[in-house]
Design a protein around this motif. Structure first.
Motif, PDB file in Angstrom:
ATOM      1  N   GLU A   1     -11.363 -27.538  -5.232  1.00 41.82           N
ATOM      2  CA  GLU A   1     -12.420 -26.614  -5.634  1.00 41.82           C
ATOM      3  C   GLU A   1     -13.722 -27.315  -6.004  1.00 41.82           C
ATOM      4  OE1 GLU A   1     -11.684 -23.881  -4.834  1.00 41.82           O
ATOM      5  OE2 GLU A   1      -9.518 -23.634  -5.034  1.00 41.82           O
ATOM      6  N   ILE A   2     -13.713 -28.658  -6.024  1.00 39.51           N
ATOM      7  CA  ILE A   2     -14.971 -29.379  -6.299  1.00 39.51           C
ATOM      8  C   ILE A   2     -15.300 -30.307  -5.127  1.00 39.51           C
ATOM      9  CG2 ILE A   2     -14.840 -29.215  -8.803  1.00 39.51           C
ATOM     10  CD1 ILE A   2     -13.957 -32.518  -7.377  1.00 39.51           C
ATOM     11  N   SER A   3     -14.697 -30.023  -3.981  1.00 41.86           N
ATOM     12  CA  SER A   3     -14.927 -30.849  -2.793  1.00 41.86           C
ATOM     13  C   SER A   3     -15.280 -29.949  -1.613  1.00 41.86           C
ATOM     14  CB  SER A   3     -13.668 -31.663  -2.475  1.00 41.86           C
ATOM     15  OG  SER A   3     -13.778 -32.316  -1.234  1.00 41.86           O
ATOM     16  N   PHE A   4     -16.112 -30.456  -0.725  1.00 44.09           N
ATOM     17  CA  PHE A   4     -16.474 -29.674   0.459  1.00 44.09           C
ATOM     18  C   PHE A   4     -15.339 -29.634   1.469  1.00 44.09           C
ATOM     19  CE2 PHE A   4     -20.617 -31.226  -1.138  1.00 44.09           C
ATOM     20  CZ  PHE A   4     -21.184 -29.990  -1.403  1.00 44.09           C
ATOM     21  N   ILE A   5     -14.409 -30.569   1.362  1.00 41.11           N
ATOM     22  CA  ILE A   5     -13.247 -30.607   2.257  1.00 41.11           C
ATOM     23  C   ILE A   5     -12.020 -30.327   1.401  1.00 41.11           C
ATOM     24  CG2 ILE A   5     -11.885 -32.006   3.844  1.00 41.11           C
ATOM     25  CD1 ILE A   5     -14.474 -33.639   4.325  1.00 41.11           C
TER      26      ILE A   5
ATOM     27  N   ALA B   1     -24.610 -25.681  -3.137  1.00 43.95           N
ATOM     28  CA  ALA B   1     -23.724 -25.818  -1.973  1.00 43.95           C
ATOM     29  C   ALA B   1     -22.250 -25.968  -2.343  1.00 43.95           C
ATOM     30  CB  ALA B   1     -24.155 -27.020  -1.132  1.00 43.95           C
ATOM     31  N   MET B   2     -21.957 -26.265  -3.599  1.00 50.95           N
ATOM     32  CA  MET B   2     -20.564 -26.486  -4.003  1.00 50.95           C
ATOM     33  C   MET B   2     -19.732 -25.228  -3.792  1.00 50.95           C
ATOM     34  SD  MET B   2     -20.203 -29.619  -4.910  1.00 50.95           S
ATOM     35  CE  MET B   2     -18.651 -29.605  -5.796  1.00 50.95           C
ATOM     36  N   PRO B   3     -18.394 -25.371  -3.606  1.00 49.60           N
ATOM     37  CA  PRO B   3     -17.528 -24.211  -3.376  1.00 49.60           C
ATOM     38  C   PRO B   3     -17.635 -23.172  -4.486  1.00 49.60           C
ATOM     39  CG  PRO B   3     -16.345 -26.251  -2.930  1.00 49.60           C
ATOM     40  CD  PRO B   3     -17.659 -26.646  -3.527  1.00 49.60           C
ATOM     41  N   TRP B   4     -17.210 -21.961  -4.173  1.00 49.53           N
ATOM     42  CA  TRP B   4     -17.425 -20.846  -5.090  1.00 49.53           C
ATOM     43  C   TRP B   4     -16.664 -21.014  -6.405  1.00 49.53           C
ATOM     44  CZ3 TRP B   4     -14.005 -16.898  -6.770  1.00 49.53           C
ATOM     45  CH2 TRP B   4     -12.730 -16.932  -6.212  1.00 49.53           C
ATOM     46  N   PHE B   5     -15.500 -21.675  -6.394  1.00 47.59           N
ATOM     47  CA  PHE B   5     -14.788 -21.922  -7.645  1.00 47.59           C
ATOM     48  C   PHE B   5     -15.676 -22.726  -8.591  1.00 47.59           C
ATOM     49  CE2 PHE B   5     -10.118 -21.647  -8.773  1.00 47.59           C
ATOM     50  CZ  PHE B   5      -9.898 -20.461  -8.087  1.00 47.59           C
TER      51      PHE B   5
END
Length: 519
Positions: free
Chosen positions: A262-266, A129-133
């Motif tokens: 880049e390591i946060s959902f927000i 689920a983590m961001p694409w970066f």
């Protein structure tokens, strides 16, 4: 009997969801590898590939990333068996990195599975689920995840192993290796060591044998230090300033989105939500009388904040292959560990029975939404990444292979002894020697292979295929009566024939940049 049936049904339900999330995590990483990891590369990734190829042939030139006194070549070493199976470097090394990136989460998912089934799902859901970066960084062979993978082992020993002398020594030993491999592991490793100290506060064995393990493990960083003291020319990029700075701490916190989005959902004001999460988790554990765990969460928050004071944390940019956020890749893992503490604190509550049934559905919805969003963002943003990225260039692997085939054609046609470039072609100078019919290359402006620079300062190459940055060198070439002929316009290739000078001496005579003095 009714309670037994309910318990049995719940157990089967959690078992099915566990393997469902495991499958989802694997499919996600396969997707990322096929659509990114195997398709794109840069010169630093090719250095890792080149080192693996060197190791395959028994050449262990230096312990760390070529041209650096840090970032040990762990991915290269682990990639050797795959290369021995004839798997191409640009496939083998991303596979190794992906395994390392997933290892902590899979390890703890299986450790949590029996007693903390919901935390196990968190471990499997987070990486997908983590961001694409984040998804790209943990499959990119650049040394970003080696410390995190190794650092998860002492955490597992401390949290699940018996409190004995062997485990304490192993913890200290492996922790030193992890922090040497990449200090970004400190974000979770230091707090878990702190937690272990709290629960072993009066056990003298903890102090004696943890320190003994740390001393034994220190051979690795000491070996690295003394190796580069003895070989200073092997360092193109040193570690630079390592002392913490209050100014950097302030600047990092004020501009924290550069490091955390880049390591946060927000993405916006991420640090506020991260700090709130720390405080909420700690407060909940405190209310549940889990004082040692609550104190550890607060300590982890302090470690997280203090990390902004470290100069290396600020070394990078917003591009995918050299991002500032790489130093915070351990953050999702520490929250995965905290989720087990939350679940343990909830177990005695009546609500936990219903929570076990509803939480997997919530996590599935959460994971699917964020995973699909990640794939959408890749398609929207990724084409913009194929361009200069600070000092590192990103290119399709297909282009690398085509350029190397072109170079191979001219090397064979003109029987060239060496390919030399002083242009923006580091990728090809590092990547081509490991592809297809191998040929020797040199990049004098910033060559990471110091041993090759030393060799080329002593030997004469009769025929050289030269890839210049421009044609400004031609006037000097005529003045020194150099036999040179253009053999290609696009790209620009020249053949230097009947050369009588040492390679680096020739480059100096042509007034081209030759970096023989290292930092």
């Amino acid at each position: 009997m009714q309670n037994f049936n309910h318990s049995h049904t719940s157990s089967k339900y959690l078992q099915v969801t566990f393997y469902g999330f495991l499958l989802l995590a694997l499919v996600d990483k396969i997707f990322m590898l096929i659509n990114y990891g195997f398709k794109f590369t840069d010169d630093d990734q090719q250095v890792v590939c080149m080192a693996a190829n060197d190791m395959l042939h028994g050449h262990f030139y230096q312990p760390c990333f070529y041209g650096q006194s840090y970032n040990p070549l762990i991915e290269s070493l682990l990639g050797v068996p795959l290369l021995a199976l004839k798997i191409p470097e640009y496939i083998a090394l991303p596979i190794v990195t992906t395994i390392l990136g997933m290892f902590p989460f899979f390890l703890f998912a299986f450790l949590f599975r029996k007693h903390y089934p919901l935390a196990a799902l968190v471990c499997l859901a987070l990486p997908a689920a983590m961001p694409w970066f984040y998804g790209d960084m943990v499959i990119m062979p650049r040394g970003f995840v080696t410390g995190i993978a190794i650092g998860s082992i002492p955490c597992a020993i401390l949290l699940f192993g018996n409190r004995n002398i062997v485990n304490f020594i192993l913890t200290g030993f492996i922790s030193t290796i992890a922090l040497t491999a990449n200090p970004n592991s400190a974000l979770f490793l230091v707090p878990i060591l702190f937690y272990s100290w709290l629960i072993n506060l009066k056990d003298w064995r903890f102090y004696v044998f943890i320190v003994s393990g740390l001393v034994l493990g220190s051979f690795f960083p000491l070996y690295i230090y003394y190796f580069y003291e003895a070989h200073p020319l092997y360092v193109v990029h040193g570690t630079g300033i390592i002392m913490p700075s209050i100014k950097l701490l302030k600047d990092g916190i004020l501009h924290s989105d550069w490091y955390l989005q880049e390591i946060s959902f927000i993405r916006s004001h991420a640090i506020i939500y991260i700090l709130l999460t720390f405080l909420i988790v700690s407060g909940f554990l405190f209310l549940k009388r889990k004082y040692q765990q609550a104190a550890t969460v607060i300590f982890a928050m302090v470690v997280f904040l203090l990390s902004f004071s470290i100069p290396k944390v600020h070394d990078g940019g917003d591009r995918i292959n050299f991002p500032l956020s790489r130093m915070f890749l351990g953050m999702p893992f520490i929250f995965a560990i905290f989720s087990s503490w939350i679940e343990n604190a909830l177990k005695k509550d009546t609500i936990y029975r219903y929570f076990k049934m509803l939480f997997p559905l919530f996590m599935l919805l959460f994971t699917v939404i964020f995973t699909l969003s990640k794939y959408h963002n890749i398609k929207l943003r990724y084409p913009d990444e194929v361009r200069w990225s600070l000092t590192v260039i990103l290119r399709p692997v297909k282009d690398l292979c085509e350029t190397c085939d072109s170079l191979q054609y001219y090397v064979k046609k003109y029987n060239a002894d060496l390919v030399v470039s002083n242009g923006y072609t580091k990728l090809y100078m590092y990547g081509c020697p490991t592809l297809g019919d191998k040929f020797e290359t040199l990049y004098p402006p910033q060559e990471r292979r110091a041993w090759d620079m030393e060799k080329e300062d002593k030997i004469v190459r009769n025929r050289i295929l030269f890839m210049p940055k421009d044609t400004s060198f031609l006037k000097i070439a005529r003045e020194i009566h150099l036999s040179i002929k253009k053999v290609s316009n696009n790209p620009l290739y020249y053949i230097i024939d009947m050369n009588g000078w040492h390679t680096l001496d020739l480059m100096r005579r042509l007034k081209l940049d030759v970096d023989i003095m290292r930092s």
